[in-house]
Motif scaffolding. Structure first.
Motif, PDB file in Angstrom:
ATOM      1  N   MET A 147       5.000  40.924   9.598  1.00 19.94           N
ATOM      2  CA  MET A 147       4.800  40.760   8.282  1.00 19.94           C
ATOM      3  C   MET A 147       4.701  41.354   7.037  1.00 19.94           C
ATOM      4  O   MET A 147       4.276  41.080   5.660  1.00 19.94           O
ATOM      5  CB  MET A 147       4.651  39.409   8.692  1.00 19.94           C
ATOM      6  N   GLN A 148       3.564  41.590   7.963  1.00 16.26           N
ATOM      7  CA  GLN A 148       2.743  42.982   6.843  1.00 16.26           C
ATOM      8  C   GLN A 148       2.824  43.558   5.908  1.00 16.26           C
ATOM      9  O   GLN A 148       2.837  44.070   4.907  1.00 16.26           O
ATOM     10  CB  GLN A 148       1.831  43.482   8.116  1.00 16.26           C
ATOM     11  N   ASN A 149       4.482  44.330   6.758  1.00 19.58           N
ATOM     12  CA  ASN A 149       5.040  45.751   5.670  1.00 19.58           C
ATOM     13  C   ASN A 149       5.601  44.409   4.874  1.00 19.58           C
ATOM     14  O   ASN A 149       6.027  45.040   3.383  1.00 19.58           O
ATOM     15  CB  ASN A 149       6.156  45.864   6.781  1.00 19.58           C
ATOM     16  N   LEU A 150       6.263  43.362   4.729  1.00 17.93           N
ATOM     17  CA  LEU A 150       7.081  42.868   3.537  1.00 17.93           C
ATOM     18  C   LEU A 150       5.864  42.167   2.658  1.00 17.93           C
ATOM     19  O   LEU A 150       6.236  42.408   1.452  1.00 17.93           O
ATOM     20  CB  LEU A 150       7.452  41.619   4.473  1.00 17.93           C
ATOM     21  N   GLU A 151       4.736  41.823   3.335  1.00 13.52           N
ATOM     22  CA  GLU A 151       3.893  41.740   1.605  1.00 13.52           C
ATOM     23  C   GLU A 151       3.246  42.791   1.196  1.00 13.52           C
ATOM     24  O   GLU A 151       3.223  42.520  -0.131  1.00 13.52           O
ATOM     25  CB  GLU A 151       2.173  40.711   2.680  1.00 13.52           C
ATOM     26  N   ARG A 152       3.602  43.972   2.220  1.00 15.19           N
ATOM     27  CA  ARG A 152       3.116  44.825   1.449  1.00 15.19           C
ATOM     28  C   ARG A 152       4.143  46.131   0.497  1.00 15.19           C
ATOM     29  O   ARG A 152       3.864  45.791  -1.064  1.00 15.19           O
ATOM     30  CB  ARG A 152       3.174  46.362   2.621  1.00 15.19           C
ATOM     31  N   PHE A 153       6.114  45.490   0.835  1.00 13.62           N
ATOM     32  CA  PHE A 153       6.537  45.827  -0.446  1.00 13.62           C
ATOM     33  C   PHE A 153       6.994  44.753  -1.489  1.00 13.62           C
ATOM     34  O   PHE A 153       7.057  45.514  -2.357  1.00 13.62           O
ATOM     35  CB  PHE A 153       8.896  44.842   0.679  1.00 13.62           C
ATOM     36  N   TYR A 154       6.433  43.457  -1.125  1.00 14.51           N
ATOM     37  CA  TYR A 154       5.900  42.781  -2.359  1.00 14.51           C
ATOM     38  C   TYR A 154       4.984  42.895  -3.416  1.00 14.51           C
ATOM     39  O   TYR A 154       5.311  43.101  -4.024  1.00 14.51           O
ATOM     40  CB  TYR A 154       5.960  40.950  -2.335  1.00 14.51           C
ATOM     41  N   ALA A 155       4.453  43.610  -2.771  1.00  9.60           N
ATOM     42  CA  ALA A 155       2.430  43.695  -4.294  1.00  9.60           C
ATOM     43  C   ALA A 155       2.687  45.086  -4.141  1.00  9.60           C
ATOM     44  O   ALA A 155       2.588  45.248  -5.078  1.00  9.60           O
ATOM     45  CB  ALA A 155       1.537  44.397  -2.421  1.00  9.60           C
ATOM     46  N   GLU A 156       3.582  46.197  -3.555  1.00 11.75           N
ATOM     47  CA  GLU A 156       4.007  47.150  -4.695  1.00 11.75           C
ATOM     48  C   GLU A 156       5.073  47.016  -5.386  1.00 11.75           C
ATOM     49  O   GLU A 156       6.141  48.107  -6.001  1.00 11.75           O
ATOM     50  CB  GLU A 156       4.506  47.970  -3.025  1.00 11.75           C
TER      51      GLU A 156
END
Length: 193
Positions: A147-156
């Motif tokens: 989930m943290q990776n997905l959040e990072r992908f959206y943030a970036e």
């Protein structure tokens, strides 16, 4: 069912205003939402009910899901392809057909029409999410790390829309979270599958 019984059942379902007799043994029902065709074979032994669902061009990415639905979920009706259109189709031997079965088949066809691409799209999405879960598990990631990776992908900006607001992004991430939580325990990480 005899032609007059078929016409009577169609009138019962749709009323006489929407029902048109095209020729002996063929009817068309026009509503603001759809056009349904009911065709009796020339020898009156088979009945076919047809409802266009979606143009092939729009359905192309989901053909595998349409075929899987034929196997798993469409019950007495089937998806079929004809002249660049995905159709909902029902075939039945007319001599053993009863009004209740015809009514049920028409309801199923209308349901397929109403869902359009939604059901097959959702099936494709679930398959993709299962692949993400499997890959994450094979890499030894936990659900929170995934989930943290997905959040990072959206943030970036690697995922999501260019003009997506933070509220939109949070809504999408909440949907991801729900789906990942729902599927996390079901998906095995066996690389040989």
């Amino acid at each position: 069912m005899k032609p007059e019984e078929i016409a009577g059942t169609l009138t019962e379902i749709f009323g006489s205003a929407d029902l048109q007799t095209l020729a002996s043994g063929s009817w068309q029902i026009d509503t603001p939402r759809f056009r349904l065709l009911v065709l009796l074979s020339e020898d009156e032994t088979w009945l076919r009910v047809l409802l266009p669902i979606v143009p092939l061009q729009a359905a192309q990415p989901f053909l595998e899901q349409f075929l899987a639905a034929n196997f798993d979920t469409t019950q007495a009706v089937r998806y079929a392809l004809h002249e660049g259109v995905i159709w909902g189709v029902y075939h039945h031997h007319s001599h053993t057909l009863v009004s209740a079965d015809l009514q049920s088949a028409i309801a199923q066809l209308i349901s397929l029409h109403s869902s359009g691409l939604n059901e097959v799209f959702n099936s494709l999405i679930e398959t993709r999410i299962r692949q993400i879960v499997k890959a994450a598990k094979q890499q030894g990631q936990s659900l929170p790390a995934t989930m943290q990776n997905l959040e990072r992908f959206y943030a970036e900006g690697l995922l999501g829309e260019i003009n997506q607001t933070s509220a939109d992004r949070e809504e999408v991430l909440a949907a991801w979270r729900r789906q990942l939580e729902r599927l996390w325990q079901e998906v095995e990480s066996n690389p040989n599958e």
